[in-house]
Structure formats: C-alpha cells, structure tokens
Enzyme design. Structure first.
Site, PDB file in Angstrom:
ATOM      1  N   CYS A  55      43.830  32.012  52.348  1.00  0.00           N
ATOM      2  CA  CYS A  55      42.552  32.301  52.996  1.00  0.00           C
ATOM      3  C   CYS A  55      41.867  33.480  52.317  1.00  0.00           C
ATOM      4  O   CYS A  55      42.437  34.565  52.201  1.00  0.00           O
ATOM      5  CB  CYS A  55      42.774  32.603  54.478  1.00  0.00           C
ATOM      6  SG  CYS A  55      41.266  33.061  55.364  1.00  0.00           S
ATOM      7  N   TYR A  86      31.468  25.205  52.874  1.00  0.00           N
ATOM      8  CA  TYR A  86      32.797  25.497  53.417  1.00  0.00           C
ATOM      9  C   TYR A  86      33.448  24.276  54.049  1.00  0.00           C
ATOM     10  O   TYR A  86      34.626  24.002  53.819  1.00  0.00           O
ATOM     11  CB  TYR A  86      32.680  26.630  54.437  1.00  0.00           C
ATOM     12  CG  TYR A  86      33.988  27.080  55.044  1.00  0.00           C
ATOM     13  CD1 TYR A  86      34.932  27.747  54.274  1.00  0.00           C
ATOM     14  CD2 TYR A  86      34.262  26.854  56.393  1.00  0.00           C
ATOM     15  CE1 TYR A  86      36.134  28.179  54.833  1.00  0.00           C
ATOM     16  CE2 TYR A  86      35.453  27.283  56.957  1.00  0.00           C
ATOM     17  CZ  TYR A  86      36.392  27.943  56.166  1.00  0.00           C
ATOM     18  OH  TYR A  86      37.572  28.363  56.715  1.00  0.00           O
ATOM     19  N   GLU A  98      40.101  28.307  47.742  1.00  0.00           N
ATOM     20  CA  GLU A  98      39.384  29.511  48.167  1.00  0.00           C
ATOM     21  C   GLU A  98      39.747  30.635  47.201  1.00  0.00           C
ATOM     22  O   GLU A  98      40.923  30.966  47.048  1.00  0.00           O
ATOM     23  CB  GLU A  98      39.743  29.876  49.598  1.00  0.00           C
ATOM     24  CG  GLU A  98      39.295  28.839  50.610  1.00  0.00           C
ATOM     25  CD  GLU A  98      39.458  29.301  52.051  1.00  0.00           C
ATOM     26  OE1 GLU A  98      39.730  30.499  52.269  1.00  0.00           O
ATOM     27  OE2 GLU A  98      39.292  28.463  52.953  1.00  0.00           O
ATOM     28  N   ASP A 133      48.594  28.090  56.914  1.00  0.00           N
ATOM     29  CA  ASP A 133      47.370  27.457  56.414  1.00  0.00           C
ATOM     30  C   ASP A 133      47.750  26.379  55.411  1.00  0.00           C
ATOM     31  O   ASP A 133      48.295  26.678  54.338  1.00  0.00           O
ATOM     32  CB  ASP A 133      46.458  28.489  55.745  1.00  0.00           C
ATOM     33  CG  ASP A 133      45.934  29.527  56.720  1.00  0.00           C
ATOM     34  OD1 ASP A 133      45.762  29.189  57.904  1.00  0.00           O
ATOM     35  OD2 ASP A 133      45.701  30.680  56.302  1.00  0.00           O
ATOM     36  N   TYR A 138      44.101  26.151  49.893  1.00  0.00           N
ATOM     37  CA  TYR A 138      44.892  27.369  50.039  1.00  0.00           C
ATOM     38  C   TYR A 138      45.889  27.556  48.895  1.00  0.00           C
ATOM     39  O   TYR A 138      46.756  28.419  48.971  1.00  0.00           O
ATOM     40  CB  TYR A 138      45.646  27.347  51.374  1.00  0.00           C
ATOM     41  CG  TYR A 138      44.727  27.286  52.572  1.00  0.00           C
ATOM     42  CD1 TYR A 138      43.825  28.309  52.837  1.00  0.00           C
ATOM     43  CD2 TYR A 138      44.751  26.191  53.434  1.00  0.00           C
ATOM     44  CE1 TYR A 138      42.978  28.253  53.928  1.00  0.00           C
ATOM     45  CE2 TYR A 138      43.907  26.123  54.532  1.00  0.00           C
ATOM     46  CZ  TYR A 138      43.021  27.154  54.768  1.00  0.00           C
ATOM     47  OH  TYR A 138      42.176  27.098  55.851  1.00  0.00           O
ATOM     48  N   CYS A 203      43.462  37.026  59.523  1.00  0.00           N
ATOM     49  CA  CYS A 203      43.896  37.344  58.163  1.00  0.00           C
ATOM     50  C   CYS A 203      45.271  36.729  57.959  1.00  0.00           C
ATOM     51  O   CYS A 203      46.255  37.191  58.525  1.00  0.00           O
ATOM     52  CB  CYS A 203      43.955  38.850  57.938  1.00  0.00           C
ATOM     53  SG  CYS A 203      44.603  39.303  56.315  1.00  0.00           S
ATOM     54  N   CYS A 224      51.017  46.412  31.777  1.00  0.00           N
ATOM     55  CA  CYS A 224      51.700  45.363  32.537  1.00  0.00           C
ATOM     56  C   CYS A 224      52.847  45.937  33.340  1.00  0.00           C
ATOM     57  O   CYS A 224      53.432  46.948  32.967  1.00  0.00           O
ATOM     58  CB  CYS A 224      52.259  44.298  31.596  1.00  0.00           C
ATOM     59  SG  CYS A 224      50.983  43.258  30.910  1.00  0.00           S
TER      60      CYS A 224
END
Length: 233
Positions: A55, A86, A98, A133, A138, A203, A224
């Site tokens: 998400c 959406y 997303e 999700d 996703y 969230c 890195c």
C-alpha cells in the site's frame, strides 16, 4: 475474470483495460509536508527512484521522513493501462503496482540508503500481496532510472536474499526492471501524502525485522550496505 482466481494474476497487455490518453484528474502542485513541487522537471542534481512495496500510503511516508528526500509522490507503475484510476488498478486489470516516486538529493542520501529502507520496510518474499493486502497492485518492485541504479538494486537484492535466507524467509519476488518504458502515472490527489492528511489512516507497511548493515563505499562508485557487492556476471 482475474478476480475469480484464488491467486492473483497479471493481465497480458491484450487483456488489460484500455485506459485513456489523458489523466482524468489533476495532481496537486506541492507536497503537503516537504513543500516542494510533486511533478517535474526537478532541480538539477536531484535523482529519481521508484519503489513498490505494498500500500503506497505508508510507503510514501517512510520516504518523505528520510533526510535528503526533496519530494515524494504516489502513483501506478509497471502495468499496461495508460492513465489508470485507483479503482481500475485495484481491480487487477491494469497490471500496475502501487508505487512511490522519491526525488532525492544524492549528496544527502544515497540510492543505496534508499534501497536499504525499501528492503527493511516490507516483506519482499510475498509475491502478489503484502501482509493482509492481496492483489497484483501490492507486489514488490524496483524500477531503475540508470545502469548504476540497476547494478545497485541487483546487488542489494542478492545481499538481502542472503540475510533473509539465514533468517528463515523464502525467495525474494521483487520485480526489478528499468523505469524506461514503464511510465509512472501519478495517483489521485487524495492519495498523495495520505497519512499526512489522515494521521490515523490505514498503514499496512511492515518489514520482516531482518536488517542490512550500514552503508559503505564500494568499488563500483555507489554507497551500499555492508555485505553488498557487485553482482557477478
């Protein structure tokens, strides 16, 4: 037809929704937290990074809270339908994930540090889902904007796979592809900086708890995480 499958499936370009030649909505001018423009062109010296990690509401907040982020925005990437909305993306019939676009100052935060945040902030072994999700939108993804980004992303994936395997996790399913030919379509206004506008909003972001070490300079010119080396031919 894809929603009838127990396991989500990506549509082929021929199966994807047709879309439209122009967006159906306007994107806000400025970031509600950082105050900078959402859309380019961006100031000289800044770089762009694109990530999909579930998400995009929670994912975007992770990056706008990072020092060196100049602006962030959410959108749809990696699919076939031009200028999706959406509801279309959530149907699974556009092929997009997303995504979060991060415009950053590389003199303040390196691409490798963004990669570290990306890997540690979600579970990249889950395929077409992230936690509860479920859906192709996703999926975990990195879309690179240069050969240097592609090299760094591949090396970081290899390094994170080693530590994930050592912690009992499976194979990374992250999609790693060039951003070229995979347009980033900004999402609707209500999705931009959603968790700033709705602090108690949903969230779904959450990592595995498996960490990469701190950054260092490698011989291929990018900062890195420790343990990451150039991928072997």
């Amino acid at each position: 037809m894809f929603l009838s499958h127990r396991t989500p499936q990506l549509p082929t370009p021929d199966q994807a929704l047709r879309g439209r030649p122009e967006p159906e909505f306007q994107v806000p001018d400025r970031h509600t937290v950082l105050g900078n423009p959402l859309l380019g062109p961006y100031p000289q010296g800044l770089e762009v990074a694109d990530f999909g990690m579930g998400c995009f509401w929670g994912a975007e907040r992770k990056f706008w809270q990072t020092e060196g982020a100049w602006t962030t925005l959410v959108g749809y990437q990696g699919g076939s339908t031009p200028n999706p909305v959406y509801e279309e993306v959530c149907s699974g019939l556009t092929g997009h994930t997303e995504a979060v676009r991060v415009v950053f100052d590389p003199s303040v935060v390196s691409y490798a540090e963004l990669l570290k945040l990306f890997w540690e902030s979600h579970n990249p072994t889950q395929g077409f889902r992230q936690g509860n999700d479920v859906g192709t939108q996703y999926r975990s993804a990195i879309y690179t904007h240069s050969d240097a980004q592609a090299t760094a992303a591949a090396a970081s994936r290899e390094a994170y796979q080693r530590v994930l395997t050592g912690s009992g996790y499976g194979t990374i399913t992250t999609e790693l592809l060039p951003a070229e030919g995979r347009p980033f379509y900004p999402a609707e206004a209500g999705h931009q900086q959603y968790l700033d506008k709705n602090p108690a909003g949903y969230c779904g972001i959450g990592g595995t708890g498996v960490k990469l070490s701190t950054p260092f300079e490698t011989n291929w010119g990018a900062s890195c995480p420790t343990g990451i080396a150039p991928a072997e031919d």
